[in-house]
Design an enzyme around this catalytic site. Structure first.
Site, PDB file in Angstrom:
ATOM      1  CB  THR A   1      -0.949   0.023   1.213  1.00  0.00           C
ATOM      2  OG1 THR A   1      -0.190  -0.183   2.410  1.00  0.00           O
ATOM      3  CG2 THR A   1      -2.007  -1.069   1.092  1.00  0.00           C
ATOM      4  CG  PHE A  45      -7.382  -7.142  -2.527  1.00  0.00           C
ATOM      5  CD1 PHE A  45      -7.922  -6.874  -3.770  1.00  0.00           C
ATOM      6  CD2 PHE A  45      -6.043  -7.477  -2.439  1.00  0.00           C
ATOM      7  CE1 PHE A  45      -7.138  -6.939  -4.919  1.00  0.00           C
ATOM      8  CE2 PHE A  45      -5.253  -7.551  -3.575  1.00  0.00           C
ATOM      9  CZ  PHE A  45      -5.789  -7.282  -4.814  1.00  0.00           C
ATOM     10  NE  ARG A  46     -10.520 -10.871   1.656  1.00  0.00           N
ATOM     11  CZ  ARG A  46      -9.729 -11.233   0.656  1.00  0.00           C
ATOM     12  NH1 ARG A  46      -8.513 -10.725   0.568  1.00  0.00           N
ATOM     13  NH2 ARG A  46     -10.131 -12.112  -0.239  1.00  0.00           N
ATOM     14  CD1 TRP A  73     -11.073  -8.384  -2.003  1.00  0.00           C
ATOM     15  CD2 TRP A  73     -11.953  -7.780  -3.945  1.00  0.00           C
ATOM     16  NE1 TRP A  73     -10.366  -9.030  -2.986  1.00  0.00           N
ATOM     17  CE2 TRP A  73     -10.903  -8.680  -4.200  1.00  0.00           C
ATOM     18  CE3 TRP A  73     -12.669  -7.262  -5.026  1.00  0.00           C
ATOM     19  CZ2 TRP A  73     -10.532  -9.086  -5.481  1.00  0.00           C
ATOM     20  CZ3 TRP A  73     -12.304  -7.653  -6.316  1.00  0.00           C
ATOM     21  CH2 TRP A  73     -11.260  -8.556  -6.532  1.00  0.00           C
ATOM     22  CG  HIS A 126      -2.731 -15.724  -4.802  1.00  0.00           C
ATOM     23  ND1 HIS A 126      -3.099 -14.963  -3.717  1.00  0.00           N
ATOM     24  CD2 HIS A 126      -2.973 -17.007  -4.429  1.00  0.00           C
ATOM     25  CE1 HIS A 126      -3.546 -15.752  -2.738  1.00  0.00           C
ATOM     26  NE2 HIS A 126      -3.467 -16.999  -3.159  1.00  0.00           N
ATOM     27  CB  CYS A 143       7.787 -20.837 -25.234  1.00  0.00           C
ATOM     28  SG  CYS A 143       8.929 -21.493 -23.998  1.00  0.00           S
ATOM     29  CB  CYS A 152       9.561 -24.178 -26.338  1.00  0.00           C
ATOM     30  SG  CYS A 152       8.001 -24.857 -25.781  1.00  0.00           S
ATOM     31  N   GLY A 177       1.141  -7.918   6.643  1.00  0.00           N
ATOM     32  CA  GLY A 177       0.139  -7.270   5.813  1.00  0.00           C
ATOM     33  C   GLY A 177      -0.869  -8.190   5.168  1.00  0.00           C
TER      34      GLY A 177
END
Length: 365
Positions: free
Chosen positions: A57, A64-65, A71, A133, A166, A175, A212
């Site tokens: 931040t 987010f919360r 959110w 994530h 790739c 590839c 955090g």
């Protein structure tokens, strides 16, 4: 803008507990707790740090919360006022402090839920970072699974094609795979290698530090608890209450930058400045290829360490159970002898005698 990431995700109702009030402890109290945390870091053999949106931040990327999180405001039909693009954001003091602590071997691994790429941009090596994530600055091949650092943040989320091929060479030829972004959508499976490394490191740690994050997202939020089974400590640094506060050995309610500044000072270390020359997204030649892969050999080594720890733990538990059983048998025999002695020494209440005297009498009987 960084909020575009959230807008690119699919619709999802259950986004956890939103907008909990923030708590700020007194300065002297924070100082005392930072001293204790510094002591634990110096004493620990394996320190793992778990990072969430709260460490970014300060760079202008909203969480987010929190009370003004993405959110939280979305539920009110609003958007955060502060919203820097991923390309413009730079690592915070916390990011830079963690990178330096890794270099000094005081922190051994970082497990991040963040997709902003700021750990990568400090110059932190992949060998010391799991990104559960995804990362806005990484593309992954749909054929060989190789990952590559990009010079700009992806414009897509949810593991969509980037229109790039790739860059890995196989036996003298490239590839034939195509690159996708690595950003997970709701309920998508976590990257296998990152999750496996995170699980092992969290279990091997004698100190897990959460910075955090409210620890609401699973399985990421449950990983810091892995060490508790083996006697490790859990520390939580966050402005809001978290899902696992009751299981923590230490909670610090303050800004993560404030805590890391004090911890670094206690450890006699300076927080380095962000440098573009160390940022792989900023320091690439047109023909250079920067891979971002977790090696199979690294996973194998860690797996063996984890299995050895499990084996030691099981053997220790067996010995403890054996000791309890033996102590129970000994006590039973002592009670039986006590009953006999009471009959022999009618005028003596054996149970009232000191333990040493009782043992002497038992032997003589």
């Amino acid at each position: 803008m960084s909020c575009n990431y959230a807008e690119g995700l699919s619709e999802y109702e259950d986004k956890g507990v939103l907008g909990l009030p923030e708590k700020f402890e007194a300065t002297d109290k924070v100082g005392e707790k930072c001293l204790l945390l510094s002591k634990w870091i110096k004493e620990a053999k394996h320190v793992v740090v778990h990072t969430g949106a709260g460490i970014s931040t300060a760079s202008g990327i909203p969480d987010f919360r929190g009370p003004n999180g993405v959110w939280t405001l979305e539920k009110q039909g609003l958007k955060p006022e502060i919203n820097v693009s991923f390309n413009e954001a730079i690592p915070t003091k916390t990011h830079m402090a963690l990178k330096h602590l890794v270099e000094k071997e005081l922190v051994h691994y970082i497990i991040s839920q963040n997709i902003d790429g700021l750990h990568l941009r400090t110059g932190l090596p992949r060998t010391h970072l799991a990104e559960l994530h995804g990362n806005m600055f990484i593309g992954q091949c749909d054929t060989c699974d190789s990952q590559f650092v990009r010079t700009t943040a992806t414009s897509t989320v949810g593991q969509k094609y980037l229109g790039e091929f790739c860059k890995r060479e196989v036996r003298g030829r490239s590839c034939r795979g195509k690159l996708k972004d690595t950003i997970l959508d709701w309920e998508a499976d976590l990257p296998e290698n990152d999750l496996e490394m995170s699980d092992y490191h969290s279990s091997l740690a004698d100190l897990n530090i959460c910075l955090g994050t409210t620890l609401q997202i699973v399985p990421s939020g449950n990983l810091p608890l892995r060490c508790k089974k083996y006697g490790g400590k859990l520390v939580i640094v966050n402005l809001q209450s978290t899902k696992h506060d009751k299981k923590a050995d230490l909670i610090i309610n303050s800004y993560v930058d404030v805590v890391l500044e004090q911890v670094m000072k206690n450890l006699n270390l300076e927080i380095p400045e962000y440098c573009k020359l160390s940022d792989p997204t900023k320091n690439q030649l047109p023909i250079s290829v920067v891979e971002w892969n977790i090696s199979k050999s690294q996973i194998k080594i860690l797996r063996k360490k984890f299995e050895a720890k499990q084996k030691d733990f099981r053997e220790k538990k067996k010995l403890e159970a054996k000791d309890i059983k033996c102590n129970g048998v000994k006590r039973k025999r002592l009670l039986e002898k006590s009953s006999v002695l009471k009959k022999i020494n009618k005028n003596i209440d054996v149970e009232d005698l000191p333990l040493e005297e009782r043992l002497r009498m038992y032997k003589n009987s």
